[in-house]
Design an enzyme around this catalytic site. Structure first.
Site, mmCIF file in Angstrom:
data_model
loop_
_atom_site.group_PDB
_atom_site.id
_atom_site.type_symbol
_atom_site.label_atom_id
_atom_site.label_comp_id
_atom_site.label_asym_id
_atom_site.label_seq_id
_atom_site.Cartn_x
_atom_site.Cartn_y
_atom_site.Cartn_z
ATOM 1 N N GLU A 252 0.820 -1.133 0.001
ATOM 2 C CA GLU A 252 -0.110 -0.158 -0.017
ATOM 3 C C GLU A 252 0.920 1.218 0.032
ATOM 4 O O GLU A 252 1.667 1.344 0.748
ATOM 5 C CB GLU A 252 -0.975 -0.164 1.113
ATOM 6 N N HIS B 291 -7.934 1.615 1.641
ATOM 7 C CA HIS B 291 -8.019 1.277 3.045
ATOM 8 C C HIS B 291 -8.707 2.224 3.857
ATOM 9 O O HIS B 291 -8.079 2.843 4.693
ATOM 10 C CB HIS B 291 -6.458 0.948 3.537
#
Length: 512
Positions: free
Chosen positions: A261, A279
């Site tokens: 990420e 997220h």
């Protein structure tokens, strides 16, 4: 007693009020650098941070009055835990406060995928009116498979029931009673993969669960399944997921988390059957309000009455007691880790019994060390001597501690049993010999003796010739050196038990 509280990042006004109602001085700051924190922290009894403020070892060493650090949220990467522990400063966080938000986001992804909401919206905005392209499916009557039935999984299950779904779950470490109360049937992973219309991941990230959704798991899934991941990106083999999407076995994937990420796998992000969010499962006004209020309540409760909730570090023991208990703490943790890894039962109860000289010491922290060893094999969240019992309680695992005056073969002995709801038991015993040597001395009531080492292998086999030689050959071919080998036989079955210590980890391929 008046306290000075530093709130180093914004939290909910209700949290500030909780602290001020105690009659304390609350100093709200923001955007403090580590140097600025170090310069002022000596004046405070408590500090509350979110994720941006860094509490370095230098700052913590300068905090002569500090009693507690509160993290409004789960992760504590911005806090030097080792330094805090050395200073005797309690560090606490607020895990689980975002469970509802993540559960609701999970259902948002599910609904968008089964009803093609995002694609339909984009089509209409392009001036199209193609109703036939967006034929969806109802959730009523479908089977939702939850991999992980912790706090988030339980919230998802409640919402699925409102949609009229059948809910099944796979979680080796949740008590049957919790599932029954939710009207959820616990099933083996294979059954869940084969029968679920929608699979949602809510498992902790451990060695066993990393990459658990790979080619083999996807091949067992029902054709046309929907896959949702709002837990940890590393649970999914993203290349295998792409293959499943390309083949059509997976009709759609809703992903809020990724192995890396921000994600760089453009093929996955741009796949027409993938719905991706950055997220944000926990990113709601309510969740942020909740974490601020909860950490303020936890800090107030600790400072006023010593109540500890969601601690993530170990408070200092008196030096003499810590020195005396140190080998037994290590023994307890290793016994717990060993039995959790060899267990054949879903534990609903952990039984701990002490013999010999341990009848005359404070065994409470030793029991906590055993729980740490067990639970760290199950969970990827922080488990330590402070929070181990609370973590067991969350999983509805009962802890039973007893002492026995019965004379055994050792000056001290710890017995650990894992029991399931049907009464099946896994059982190990260990002792501390002279000079702090830790020994495993019994498995399932069968006596043997071997050091508790970093790398161990357990072999249960039918008691026939040739097994020992075969084990040595397999490990030798894998260039794994054997340090110790203890062999015993006994019990109700004609079985032998072998335990080896080895000098290096043994790969899953070799173990298979």
């Amino acid at each position: 007693m008046s306290m000075n509280i530093l709130v180093a990042e914004p939290i909910a006004p209700s949290g500030i009020e909780v602290l001020e109602e105690a009659g304390w001085n609350v100093d709200v700051r923001s955007a403090l650098t580590p140097a600025e924190v170090e310069a002022i922290i000596g004046d405070y009894d408590a500090v509350i941070v979110r994720s941006q403020t860094r509490l370095t070892a230098r700052a913590i060493r300068a905090a002569k009055r500090l009693k507690v650090i509160g993290r409004a949220g789960a992760g504590v990467d911005n806090i030097d835990l080792e330094a805090a522990t050395a200073q005797g400063i309690l560090v606490m966080n607020t895990p689980g406060s975002n469970s509802v938000s993540v559960a609701e986001h999970t259902f948002g992804l599910i609904l968008c995928l089964v009803r093609h909401i995002v694609a339909a919206n984009e089509s209409v905005k392009r001036g199209e009116w193609e109703r036939r392209l967006f034929l969806g499916r109802e959730l009523k009557g479908k089977t939702l498979g939850l991999i992980g039935l912790g706090k988030v999984g339980q919230e998802v299950a409640k919402r699925a029931k409102a949609f009229g779904m059948t809910v099944i779950a796979h979680d080796p470490f949740i008590a049957e009673r919790i599932a029954q109360d939710l009207d959820v049937r616990l099933v083996p992973l294979g059954e869940l993969l084969m029968t679920s219309d929608i699979i949602s991941l809510h498992a902790s990230l451990t060695r066993a669960t990393r990459g658990m959704i790979g080619r083999e798991a996807i091949a067992r899934m029902k054709p046309g399944v929907i896959l949702i991941n709002t837990a940890r990106g590393e649970l999914v083999d993203e290349e295998a997921l792409l293959e499943g999407l390309d083949s059509g076995r997976i009709a759609g994937a809703g992903l809020d988390v990724f192995a890396e990420e921000p994600p760089r796998n453009r093929r996955l992000l741009e796949h027409p059957r993938v719905l991706a969010t950055p997220h944000v499962g926990a990113s709601t006004i309510e969740a942020q309000e909740q974490v601020g209020l909860e950490i303020a309540l936890q800090v107030r409760e600790y400072l006023q009455s010593g109540v500890i909730r969601h601690a993530v570090n170990f408070p200092a023991l008196l030096p003499e007691e810590r020195h005396r208990l140190a080998p037994f703490l290590e023994l307890g943790e290793k016994l717990g880790a060993f039995i959790a890894q060899i267990a054949r039962v879903r534990p609903s109860e952990i039984g701990i019994r002490y013999y010999g000289e341990l009848n005359h010491v404070n065994v409470y922290p030793i029991s906590n060390a055993i729980l740490c060893g067990v639970l760290r094999q199950m969970l990827d969240e922080e488990v330590n001597l402070i929070n181990a019992r609370a973590k067991a309680e969350e999983r509805d695992i009962e802890v039973i501690e007893t002492r026995s005056s019965r004379v055994r073969s050792y000056a001290n002995l710890i017995s650990v049993q894992l029991r399931d709801a049907e009464g099946h038991v896994d059982w190990v015993e260990g002792t501390v010999l002279h000079h702090g040597n830790l020994r495993l001395v019994s498995i399932d009531g069968v006596s043997l003796e071997i050091p508790l080492a970093a790398h161990m292998v357990l072999v249960r086999n039918e008691d026939v010739p040739g097994v020992i030689g075969r084990i040595g050959t397999i490990l030798g071919e894998a260039r794994v050196n054997i340090g110790n080998f203890a062999l015993a036989r006994g019990g109700a079955e004609a079985m032998a038990i072998g335990v080896l210590t080895v000098d290096s980890p043994v790969s899953d391929d070799v173990l298979a």
